[in-house]
Scaffold this active site. Structure first.
Site, short mmCIF file in Angstrom:
data_model
loop_
_atom_site.label_atom_id
_atom_site.label_comp_id
_atom_site.label_asym_id
_atom_site.label_seq_id
_atom_site.Cartn_x
_atom_site.Cartn_y
_atom_site.Cartn_z
N TYR A 135 25.56 14.42 -36.84
CA TYR A 135 26.45 13.95 -37.90
C TYR A 135 27.61 13.21 -37.24
O TYR A 135 28.47 13.82 -36.60
CB TYR A 135 26.93 15.14 -38.72
CG TYR A 135 27.91 14.85 -39.84
CD1 TYR A 135 28.16 13.57 -40.32
CD2 TYR A 135 28.60 15.92 -40.45
CE1 TYR A 135 29.05 13.34 -41.35
CE2 TYR A 135 29.50 15.70 -41.48
CZ TYR A 135 29.72 14.42 -41.93
OH TYR A 135 30.62 14.20 -42.96
N ARG A 144 36.77 11.21 -39.43
CA ARG A 144 37.24 12.58 -39.65
C ARG A 144 37.43 13.33 -38.33
O ARG A 144 38.21 14.26 -38.25
CB ARG A 144 36.24 13.36 -40.50
CG ARG A 144 35.91 12.75 -41.85
CD ARG A 144 37.06 12.76 -42.84
NE ARG A 144 37.49 14.05 -43.26
CZ ARG A 144 37.53 14.49 -44.53
NH1 ARG A 144 37.08 13.70 -45.51
NH2 ARG A 144 38.00 15.66 -44.83
N LYS A 197 22.98 11.46 -39.25
CA LYS A 197 23.70 11.06 -40.46
C LYS A 197 24.83 10.16 -40.00
O LYS A 197 25.77 10.61 -39.32
CB LYS A 197 24.25 12.28 -41.21
CG LYS A 197 25.16 11.92 -42.37
CD LYS A 197 25.86 13.14 -42.96
CE LYS A 197 26.86 12.73 -44.04
NZ LYS A 197 27.62 13.88 -44.58
#
Length: 297
Positions: free
Chosen positions: A137, A142, A166
C-alpha cells in the site's frame, strides 16, 4: 501462497463509533450492506478506518467482525495490517491469517522515513511471516514514504505472496511504469478520482472510499472496466466525479463519514481525535452534492 488473490471492487471501510467506542453492530451491518451491492472484498482498518487511532484490540476486533460478516459469501477480507514498526506489522499480519482473513494490505511505514532498502527488508519480513496474499500500500501523501517503482517490482519478484500494490500516490505515470515493466503484477487503484484511468491501463481493481457510500456504482464501474466495457465504465466514473471530489475536500475519512451520516447510513457522526467533525462549509457542500446521487440503504 493461496493463488486465489484478491482483486475487483473493494471498499476501504470506515470504522463507526458510538459514544467514543467501536460500534460493532453497526460495523457488521455496514459490511453486509457492501456485500449486498456487489463488492468483491472489504478492507477493514486501513486509512479510512482510522486505524492510526484504534487500539490494538479494536483493530483485531474489526478484522474478526469483517471475517464473520463475509463468511458464507463470495466477498473476501483484505485486512489492514501495517505499521511503522516491522514487528508490529508482522504481528498484525499473523493475527489476520490466524483469524481467516483472505489477505492483508500493508501500508508503507510512516513517520520514520526508511530508505528503499529498509522498505524492502520491512516488507520481506512481513511476507515471509504469513502464507496469505500480501498487497503493498503506497500512499506517500499520508506516510511521507514513497515505495519506489523498482522496490515494488523487486518485492513482487522476490516474495511469492506479494501479489501487487495499491497505488494511492495519484501518479498515473507511476502506474503506467509499473505495468510496463512488470505486467504480471496486480495494480489496484487507491484513488477514486482516477479509478477509471488506472483500470483502463490494466489495473485489476479498486480500493475505494466512495464505495462506503455508493457500493453499487463502484462495483458496476469496476466490473465493466474489467470486462473491457470501457465506454460504459467511463460514463459511471464521470458521474462519480463530483462526489469523489467532495469526499476529499477535508482529510479522509472526515467527509465520507459525514456523507454517510447525512444519507442515514450511519446513525452517529463520531471521529477519534485528532480528527474532528467537518466544517459547516463542508457539510453544506456534501448536502448539495448528495442530491445528485441515489444512495441505496
Amino acid at each position: 501462497m493461496d493463488t486465489n488473490i484478491i482483486t475487483g471492487a473493494m471498499t476501504a471501510l470506515i470504522t463507526p463509533f458510538k459514544n467514543g467506542k467501536l460500534d460493532e453492530e453497526a460495523y457488521y451491518s455496514l459490511i453486509k450492506r457492501q456485500i449486498s451491492y456487489g463488492i468483491d472484498a472489504v478492507v477493514p482498518v486501513g486509512t479510512t478506518g482510522e486505524s492510526a487511532t484504534l487500539t490494538h484490540e479494536e483493530h483485531r476486533i474489526c478484522i474478526q467482525i469483517a471475517v464473520e460478516a463475509c463468511k458464507g459469501t463470495k466477498a473476501k477480507v483484505l485486512a489492514g495490517a501495517g505499521s511503522n514498526a516491522t514487528h508490529e506489522a508482522v504481528g498484525l499480519a499473523k493475527f489476520a491469517q490466524d483469524n481467516n482473513a483472505d489477505g492483508i494490505l500493508s501500508v508503507s511505514p510512516y513517520y520514520n522515513k526508511p530508505t528503499q532498502e529498509g522498505l524492502y527488508r520491512h516488507y520481506k519480513e512481513i511476507a515471509k511471516s504469513v502464507d496469505i496474499p500480501v498487497l503493498l500500500y503506497n500512499v506517500p501523501g499520508r506516510t511521507a514514504c514513497d515505495i519506489a517503482t523498482q522496490t515494488i517490482i523487486r518485492l513482487f519478484r522476490d516474495c511469492e505472496n506479494i501479489y501487487g500494490v495499491k497505488e494511492a500516490s495519484g501518479n498515473i505515470d507511476k502506474c503506467v511504469d509499473l505495468l510496463a515493466h512488470e505486467p504480471k503484477m496486480i495494480l489496484i487503484s487507491g484513488d477514486d478520482a482516477i479509478n477509471y484511468p488506472i483500470l483502463s491501463n490494466g489495473g485489476r481493481g479498486v480500493i475505494s472510499v466512495t464505495s462506503n457510500l455508493l457500493p453499487d456504482m463502484i462495483s458496476k464501474l469496476t466490473h465493466l472496466a474489467l470486462d473491457e466495457k470501457y465506454k460504459e465504465a467511463k460514463a459511471i466514473n464521470d458521474k462519480l466525479y463530483n462526489i469523489n471530489k467532495a469526499l476529499f475536500c477535508e482529510s479522509n475519512p472526515i467527509p465520507i463519514k459525514a456523507a454517510m451520516y447525512l444519507s442515514g447510513i450511519i446513525k452517529h457522526l463520531e471521529y477519534r481525535l485528532p480528527l474532528i467533525e467537518p466544517s459547516l462549509e463542508t457539510m453544506k457542500l456534501l448536502e448539495d452534492v448528495l442530491k445528485q446521487y441515489e444512495v441505496l440503504k
